[in-house]
Design a protein around this motif. Structure first.
Motif, short mmCIF file in Angstrom:
data_model
loop_
_atom_site.label_atom_id
_atom_site.label_comp_id
_atom_site.label_asym_id
_atom_site.label_seq_id
_atom_site.Cartn_x
_atom_site.Cartn_y
_atom_site.Cartn_z
N UNK A 109 0.84 -1.26 0.07
CA UNK A 109 0.00 0.09 0.33
C UNK A 109 0.89 1.28 -0.14
N UNK A 110 2.13 1.08 0.94
CA UNK A 110 2.75 2.14 0.88
C UNK A 110 3.38 2.52 -0.54
N UNK A 111 3.86 1.49 -1.30
CA UNK A 111 4.41 1.52 -2.72
C UNK A 111 3.25 2.22 -3.63
N UNK A 112 2.24 1.53 -3.46
CA UNK A 112 1.07 2.09 -4.44
C UNK A 112 1.00 3.61 -3.99
N UNK A 113 0.68 3.96 -2.77
CA UNK A 113 0.32 5.34 -2.62
C UNK A 113 1.48 6.20 -2.77
N UNK A 114 2.62 5.72 -2.79
CA UNK A 114 3.78 6.36 -2.95
C UNK A 114 3.87 6.78 -4.53
N UNK A 115 3.53 5.61 -5.41
CA UNK A 115 3.25 5.88 -6.97
C UNK A 115 2.61 6.95 -7.27
N UNK A 116 1.22 6.93 -6.57
CA UNK A 116 0.22 8.08 -7.00
C UNK A 116 0.65 9.20 -6.70
N UNK A 117 1.19 9.32 -5.25
CA UNK A 117 1.63 10.68 -4.67
C UNK A 117 2.71 11.28 -5.58
N UNK A 118 3.80 10.32 -6.26
CA UNK A 118 4.69 10.94 -6.97
C UNK A 118 3.98 11.50 -8.17
N UNK A 119 3.15 10.83 -8.92
CA UNK A 119 2.35 11.54 -9.98
C UNK A 119 1.62 12.37 -9.79
N UNK A 120 0.95 12.48 -8.49
CA UNK A 120 0.17 13.84 -8.14
C UNK A 120 1.08 15.05 -8.07
N UNK A 121 2.43 14.83 -7.34
CA UNK A 121 3.20 15.98 -7.14
C UNK A 121 3.83 16.51 -8.35
N UNK A 122 4.24 15.70 -9.10
CA UNK A 122 4.75 16.22 -10.29
C UNK A 122 3.48 16.91 -11.34
N UNK A 123 2.23 16.36 -11.16
CA UNK A 123 1.07 16.82 -11.72
C UNK A 123 1.01 18.45 -11.40
N UNK A 124 1.22 18.54 -9.94
CA UNK A 124 1.16 19.71 -9.44
C UNK A 124 2.24 20.85 -9.58
N UNK A 125 3.31 20.29 -9.53
CA UNK A 125 4.60 20.97 -9.67
C UNK A 125 5.11 21.42 -11.17
N UNK A 126 4.77 20.42 -11.88
CA UNK A 126 5.44 20.59 -13.26
C UNK A 126 4.65 21.70 -14.08
N UNK A 127 5.36 22.51 -14.81
CA UNK A 127 4.51 23.58 -15.68
C UNK A 127 3.57 23.08 -16.86
N UNK A 128 2.48 23.50 -17.16
CA UNK A 128 1.88 23.02 -18.26
C UNK A 128 0.91 23.94 -18.79
N UNK A 129 0.15 23.86 -19.94
CA UNK A 129 -0.72 24.82 -20.41
C UNK A 129 -2.08 24.65 -19.67
N UNK A 130 -2.40 26.07 -19.51
CA UNK A 130 -3.83 25.87 -18.84
C UNK A 130 -4.80 25.70 -19.75
N UNK A 131 -5.96 24.78 -19.85
CA UNK A 131 -7.07 24.93 -20.64
C UNK A 131 -8.27 24.85 -19.91
N UNK A 132 -9.28 25.57 -20.70
CA UNK A 132 -10.50 25.44 -20.03
C UNK A 132 -11.65 24.15 -20.59
N UNK A 133 -12.45 23.76 -19.29
CA UNK A 133 -13.28 22.60 -19.60
C UNK A 133 -14.67 23.03 -20.38
N UNK A 134 -15.34 22.38 -20.71
CA UNK A 134 -16.73 22.83 -21.24
C UNK A 134 -17.43 23.62 -20.19
N UNK A 135 -18.39 24.32 -20.71
CA UNK A 135 -19.32 25.38 -19.69
C UNK A 135 -19.93 24.38 -18.75
N UNK A 136 -19.91 24.67 -17.52
CA UNK A 136 -20.69 23.82 -16.49
C UNK A 136 -22.05 24.60 -16.40
N UNK A 137 -23.21 23.69 -15.75
CA UNK A 137 -24.35 24.28 -15.48
C UNK A 137 -24.46 25.55 -14.84
N UNK A 138 -23.50 25.71 -13.82
CA UNK A 138 -23.69 26.92 -13.08
C UNK A 138 -22.97 28.10 -13.87
#
Ligand code: NDP
Length: 479
Positions: free
Chosen positions: A123-152
């Motif tokens: 579980x530690x290995x698995x959580x570590x893998x996901x945490x690594x992916x999440x960390x890089x997703x947050x930390x790495x730069x990337x283009x900002x794109x808009x999603x479709x318009x929501x109901x609100x």
């Protein structure tokens, strides 16, 4: 004409906000990087009105939902523990347990010993893998794109950086291999079943977390997941876009842990084979390369996920969390696992057959998805300007020639041919590696029916007209 860069394609899709494409179609309501992080909805919004009660069920309602929540994790565990280098015999082993139970011979201590022998470090290995992916997703730069318009009335913005996050993770992994050798991949192979259990636990933690979270504060719920029945809403997904700050849980989960995890597990299996044999068999090379190609294609076209029904209309619940954290990586790596346990080389004809099937499948899959995408974004593009179409009352056009004139979901057919080619690479000694193509066929037929009823609701008689012109649903001339 030189091929367009990713940035050019993104700029192109920015002009279209009508959506209508999918994970693999490159299109999407993309905008430039100047989009504000998240536009706050006006304070006057009436969330009771915005979140009407869901009055119809899918997937067999609460009973179907309950069966999915209970049976699917058992299938993952069955395939994890029931397949090893002794044999790929999950159903035989299940039957042996069932007959012992029926005959009153079952040793409950055996079950208990299985539970207590589970390695929590997985579980530690698995959580570590996901945490690594999440960390890089947050930390790495990337283009900002808009999603479709929501109901609100708002549009959420998303950071698109799956490829750079994966690149960074790969570099770090290579550095660790330089330091520690192949210890970690071999450990992953040896402890696959423990990791599979960990992924089941992890999916439940996430699903329960987002379900509970969805009851706090003013939240936009999924139109299909607000029945009031806890089991059903938990399974189908209650909240539409749960976020922690700007980190969108559904968008992150949709492509990264599942697809990247699948490739990581495949590579571990190939390395295990390399250590055992001193080389990698041609069947393993085909499976790992083709599946990595498929994943790369999805990550490269990451923005297109923003217009899939998973993102635009399904809530984030057990179905998506379990599917991406557990089912995809643990079940889709079955071919590579099999080849690590039962290595074999294919003869030249078999290799050619696998390659041809993969290429034909990819040609259809990519050709169809790109054709729809180009047509939706720029109908005057020379490659699509001669296509015939129906102009619908809702404003969008349905293509009636080219790939989309052959069947209503020709892209699914291509996808399935690729799946079959990966299974064929495992030879004919066991049916178990073919599980993927059988399951995928069921998934695609179900998805086609779901999508057709969504289109029927959206387009009404225009859809009937389209179905009259394009008669086949998936396989031209057959279905
Ligand atoms: P599709 O790419 O088939 O897109 C369906 C949508 O396209 C419809 O809802 C409609 O949207 C639009 N559309 C339908 N017919 C036409 C037409 N003739 N002309 C123009 N637009 C049309 O759907 P998916 O999101 O299900 O699949 C995307 C890809 O992902 C597929 O290639 C599929 O194989 C793959 N996939 C893979 C999975 C896996 O586990 N490996 C799982 C699921 C999907 P609109 O409302 O805009 O008109």
């Amino acid at each position: 004409m030189p091929p367009k860069t990713r940035r050019e394609r993104k700029a192109e899709v920015a002009v279209s906000t009508t959506g209508g494409s999918t994970r693999a179609t490159q299109s999407g309501p993309v905008s430039s990087s100047t989009v504000p992080a998240q536009q706050a909805p006006p304070v006057t919004l009436d969330y009771k009105k915005l979140n009407p009660k869901t009055t119809h069920y899918e997937f067999g309602g609460p009973i179907g939902a309950f069966l999915m929540i209970t049976i699917l994790p058992c299938v993952v565990i069955l395939f994890a523990f029931g397949c090893d280098n002794i044999g790929y015999t999950p159903f035989h082993r299940l039957w042996a347990i069932a007959s012992d139970l029926i005959a009153g011979r079952f040793e409950w201590e055996f079950l208990w010993s299985l539970v207590t022998s589970w390695k929590a470090v997985a579980l530690l290995w698995y959580a570590g893998f996901v945490a690594q992916l999440a960390t890089f997703s947050i930390a790495m730069p990337g283009d900002t794109v808009e999603g479709t318009r929501l109901r609100d009335g708002t549009r959420l913005s998303y950071k698109v950086n799956a490829l750079s996050a994966v690149q960074t993770m790969t570099t770090m992994t290579l550095m660790s291999v330089r330091g520690q050798g192949l210890k970690l991949p071999l450990w992953v192979h040896a402890n696959f079943a423990h990791i599979a259990v960990a992924s089941v636990i992890f999916s439940f933690i996430v699903s329960i977390g987002v379900y509970v979270y969805s009851f706090f504060g003013k939240r936009l719920l999924s139109l299909g997941g607000n029945t009031g029945n806890h089991i059903y809403d938990f399974m189908i997904g209650h909240e539409l876009n749960p976020r922690i700050g700007n980190f969108d849980l559904k968008f992150f989960t949709e492509l990264r842990p599942g697809l990247v995890g699948w490739v990581v597990l495949n590579i571990c299996m190939a390395l295990k084979q390399y250590v055992d044999l001193g080389r990698v068999t041609n069947s393993m090379i085909l499976v790992v390369l083709f599946q990595a190609w498929y994943v790369f294609d999805a990550l490269w076209n990451e923005t297109s996920v923003l217009t899939t029904m998973d993102i635009t209309s399904d809530g984030f619940g057990f179905m998506l969390a379990f599917g991406n954290f557990c089912w995809v990586p643990m079940m889709y790596c079955l071919q590579a696992r099999y080849l690590a346990d039962f290595p074999h080389d294919l003869n030249i004809w078999h290799v050619c057959a696998v390659i041809i099937l993969q290429c034909v499948g990819y040609r259809i899959f990519r050709g169809a998805n790109s054709q729809k995408n180009t047509f939706r974004n720029n109908p005057e593009d020379p490659s699509v300007k001669d296509l015939t179409y129906i102009q619908t009352k809702s404003g969008t056009r349905l293509i009636t020639s080219g790939w989309w004139g052959m069947s209503r979901h020709i892209n699914y057919f291509g996808d399935w041919l690729m799946a079959l080619s990966w299974c064929l690479a495992c030879g004919f000694d066991s049916i178990i590696p073919y599980f993927y193509s059988i399951y995928f066929l069921i998934l695609l037929v179900h998805r086609q029916r779901r999508d057709d009823s969504k289109c029927k609701e959206k387009y009404g008689e225009d859809w009937d007209k389209y179905c009259e012109i394009v008669k086949y649903r998936i396989v031209p001339g057959v279905y």
